[in-house]
Design a protein around this motif. Structure first.
Motif, PDB file in Angstrom:
ATOM      1  N   LEU A 169       0.838  -1.199   0.000  1.00 48.40           N
ATOM      2  CA  LEU A 169       0.000   0.000   0.000  1.00 48.40           C
ATOM      3  C   LEU A 169       0.871   1.246   0.000  1.00 48.40           C
ATOM      4  O   LEU A 169       1.770   1.387   0.827  1.00 48.40           O
ATOM      5  N   ILE A 170       0.602   2.125  -0.942  1.00 52.05           N
ATOM      6  CA  ILE A 170       1.315   3.398  -1.024  1.00 52.05           C
ATOM      7  C   ILE A 170       0.278   4.509  -1.032  1.00 52.05           C
ATOM      8  O   ILE A 170      -0.706   4.438  -1.780  1.00 52.05           O
ATOM      9  N   LYS A 171       0.474   5.512  -0.188  1.00 51.12           N
ATOM     10  CA  LYS A 171      -0.496   6.603  -0.113  1.00 51.12           C
ATOM     11  C   LYS A 171       0.139   7.912  -0.547  1.00 51.12           C
ATOM     12  O   LYS A 171       1.299   8.176  -0.240  1.00 51.12           O
ATOM     13  N   LEU A 172      -0.642   8.721  -1.223  1.00 50.72           N
ATOM     14  CA  LEU A 172      -0.163  10.024  -1.672  1.00 50.72           C
ATOM     15  C   LEU A 172      -1.251  11.054  -1.410  1.00 50.72           C
ATOM     16  O   LEU A 172      -2.431  10.788  -1.638  1.00 50.72           O
ATOM     17  N   GLU A 173      -0.835  12.185  -0.909  1.00 47.22           N
ATOM     18  CA  GLU A 173      -1.793  13.282  -0.703  1.00 47.22           C
ATOM     19  C   GLU A 173      -1.207  14.506  -1.372  1.00 47.22           C
ATOM     20  O   GLU A 173      -0.046  14.843  -1.133  1.00 47.22           O
ATOM     21  N   LEU A 174      -1.986  15.176  -2.211  1.00 45.71           N
ATOM     22  CA  LEU A 174      -1.408  16.340  -2.885  1.00 45.71           C
ATOM     23  C   LEU A 174      -2.425  17.454  -3.090  1.00 45.71           C
ATOM     24  O   LEU A 174      -3.621  17.241  -2.924  1.00 45.71           O
ATOM     25  N   LEU A 229       4.864   8.926  -9.962  1.00 44.69           N
ATOM     26  CA  LEU A 229       4.671   7.927  -8.922  1.00 44.69           C
ATOM     27  C   LEU A 229       4.251   6.582  -9.518  1.00 44.69           C
ATOM     28  O   LEU A 229       4.780   5.529  -9.143  1.00 44.69           O
ATOM     29  N   ARG A 244      -7.556  19.402  -1.261  1.00 41.30           N
ATOM     30  CA  ARG A 244      -6.630  18.277  -1.301  1.00 41.30           C
ATOM     31  C   ARG A 244      -7.216  17.079  -2.039  1.00 41.30           C
ATOM     32  O   ARG A 244      -8.431  16.890  -2.088  1.00 41.30           O
ATOM     33  N   LYS A 277       2.229  14.680   0.542  1.00 36.94           N
ATOM     34  CA  LYS A 277       2.542  13.625   1.513  1.00 36.94           C
ATOM     35  C   LYS A 277       2.606  12.273   0.826  1.00 36.94           C
ATOM     36  O   LYS A 277       1.819  11.996  -0.079  1.00 36.94           O
ATOM     37  N   LEU A 278       3.514  11.457   1.291  1.00 38.37           N
ATOM     38  CA  LEU A 278       3.666  10.104   0.748  1.00 38.37           C
ATOM     39  C   LEU A 278       3.852   9.149   1.906  1.00 38.37           C
ATOM     40  O   LEU A 278       4.570   9.441   2.858  1.00 38.37           O
ATOM     41  N   GLU A 279       3.190   8.006   1.816  1.00 38.86           N
ATOM     42  CA  GLU A 279       3.380   6.972   2.840  1.00 38.86           C
ATOM     43  C   GLU A 279       3.677   5.688   2.108  1.00 38.86           C
ATOM     44  O   GLU A 279       2.954   5.321   1.178  1.00 38.86           O
ATOM     45  N   LEU A 280       4.755   5.004   2.486  1.00 37.55           N
ATOM     46  CA  LEU A 280       5.069   3.784   1.748  1.00 37.55           C
ATOM     47  C   LEU A 280       5.632   2.700   2.641  1.00 37.55           C
ATOM     48  O   LEU A 280       6.010   2.968   3.783  1.00 37.55           O
TER      49      LEU A 280
END
Ligand SMILES: Nc1ncnc2c1ncn2[C@@H]1O[C@H](COP(=O)(O)OP(=O)(O)O)[C@@H](O)[C@H]1O
Ligand SMILES: Nc1ncnc2c1ncn2[C@@H]1O[C@H](COP(=O)(O)OP(=O)(O)O)[C@@H](O)[C@H]1O
Lengths: 114, 151, 151, 114
Positions: B10-15, B28, B72, C12-15
């Motif tokens: 799982l990879i999360k991105l917030e922009l 990404l 966001r 933000k990125l979470e990995l």
């Protein structure tokens, strides 16, 4: 003696698009095209050879130009991108049929009838 | 190399909901797909996935948030097994999507608008929208086919 | 184009804390820097920033989490003004870093370990570590110099 | 009559590294090198021409190889990456002094004394 000279000037404007044509950069293209349309240009070659990415906002600019040009008896010819993945999208949206497409800008320019 | 995602990846991105920074999505996605070996047609796959996610996000910026600044977008990318596939969830807190809007473009007559959702549908294996409290949730899924040559 | 980040830009990125997916950092950083026009030495800058963030993250995977699976890394990228710069915060919930460890490598005699933190220091303008409850917080900052030619 | 033949075989192994040499891929290089060391290879050319990214884990593998090779009177010659940003890192860490460096693999190979 009477000499009548008819001067016909055909202007064909080629735009080479490189990099990304997306919702962020499309306004730049649109304002460039507005400028040209104000100069009454109606014949365009959109050279997508080196385009890396194009989204529906970019397509919208191209279709708008096409409609405008054809209304005034002009046209827009498209040079296909090198990138196969981008060509695939043009096929999916049938843009490859809506526009006359070419492999090089030279061929695209020569295709304008006078 | 073994392509089974070890567990669920799982990879999360917030922009920012801003057209300017949506190019990051493409970077990404390319980065994620790079680490999957022997993908079939990796270029087409990366390009198509990028475009699908990008179209969802430009719609969020333009329609859900009406290009207002300060909002966001949240994204989750999941690599799943059996079959190997990527699932992307995109969330925003903008206006609700009216799913009864006619979205199929008339392909025979070029048109200016309406290609966005059409492309998302064409480029993915599944595509869903749901309203969830204050959130809009868009979910797409795409199979990651591994080429047979090395097996 | 105006390079002033409109307000503060935050991504933000979470990995997963897994060496395998750290390449995503490089893709993301390239994506962010791509949208800043007229950067001076964009290649060196992107490469150096990528390497600095990468070294912090490999240390987290290897030292803080001791390569155990299932852990996460959280990153925040901020574009700030006056002067234009990028600030990167990296967080993890692994072992606390003992900052009294000698980290400077002996450059005259090549050595196997110890280049990681040295590189981070060399490649950034500021570099900080702090323990914050269960979290380790690493912060680096790097100026984004705009080339003068167009001004 | 006595004929003494001394057969000298000098083996120089060149490894071209492309793409990323980082904490994830370094173990692949390390196991390749272990294999070669088991075959008693002590002369190496590390060709970094097309290396796109290298981190300290990659550097660790290269230094380990260098120490091992020099202990056995061998050596490791380095062909510098094309990418200037990567060369800069090799200067920062003084790897460009610790290793003999070259612009091409051919020059690197020729530099081995026999
Ligand atoms: N995220 C969204 N929020 C609200 N409405 C949306 C959203 N996405 C799409 N829509 C609606 O669906 C229509 C079709 O979208 P799309 O196919 O992307 O074409 P376009 O954006 O060019 O109009 C849009 O015009 C809009 O009315
Ligand atoms: N995130 C971390 N958590 C705990 N210890 C760390 C961390 N980062 C670095 N260290 C310690 O600092 C030392 C130096 O780190 P570094 O300069 O990256 O070299 P290396 O990782 O090659 O040993 C490490 O060996 C380790 O003991």
């Amino acid at each position: 003696m009477n000499i009548n000279v008819f001067d016909i000037v055909i202007r064909i404007v080629t735009l080479e698009l490189e990099g990304r044509l997306d919702a962020f950069t499309a306004p730049q293209l649109r304002s460039k095209l507005d400028e040209l349309q104000n100069q009454s240009v109606i014949r365009y070659v959109l050279d997508l050879t080196n385009l890396e990415f194009m989204d529906s906002a970019g397509m919208a600019v191209m279709v708008t130009l096409l409609k405008h040009a054809r209304q005034q008896e002009g046209d827009v010819k498209m040079v296909l991108p090198k990138l196969e993945a981008a060509r695939r999208i043009l096929r999916l949206t049938r843009f490859d049929r809506v526009f006359d497409t070419f492999e090089t800008a030279e061929e695209a320019r020569k295709s304008f009838s006078i | 190399m073994n392509n089974r995602a070890e567990s669920e990846i799982l990879i999360k991105l917030e922009l920012p909901a801003d057209y300017k920074y949506l190019n990051i999505l493409g970077s990404l996605i390319n980065g994620i797909l790079e680490r999957i070996e022997d993908l079939e047609e990796p270029e087409n796959l990366a390009y198509g996935l990028q475009l699908a996610v990008h179209e969802i996000c430009t719609n969020i910026v333009g329609h859900a948030y009406e290009e207002k600044p300060g909002y966001r977008i949240w994204l989750e990318f999941r690599l799943l097994n059996e079959p190997l596939r990527i699932l992307v969830k995109v969330s925003d807190t903008g206006k609700e999507f009216q799913s009864d809007i006619e979205t199929a473009p008339d392909l025979e007559n070029a048109q200016v608008h309406g290609y966005g959702l059409f492309l998302v549908e064409q480029l993915t294996d599944s595509f869903e929208y749901r309203r969830d409290g204050l959130y809009n949730r868009w979910t797409i899924e795409k199979a990651l086919t591994i080429s047979k040559k090395d097996i």
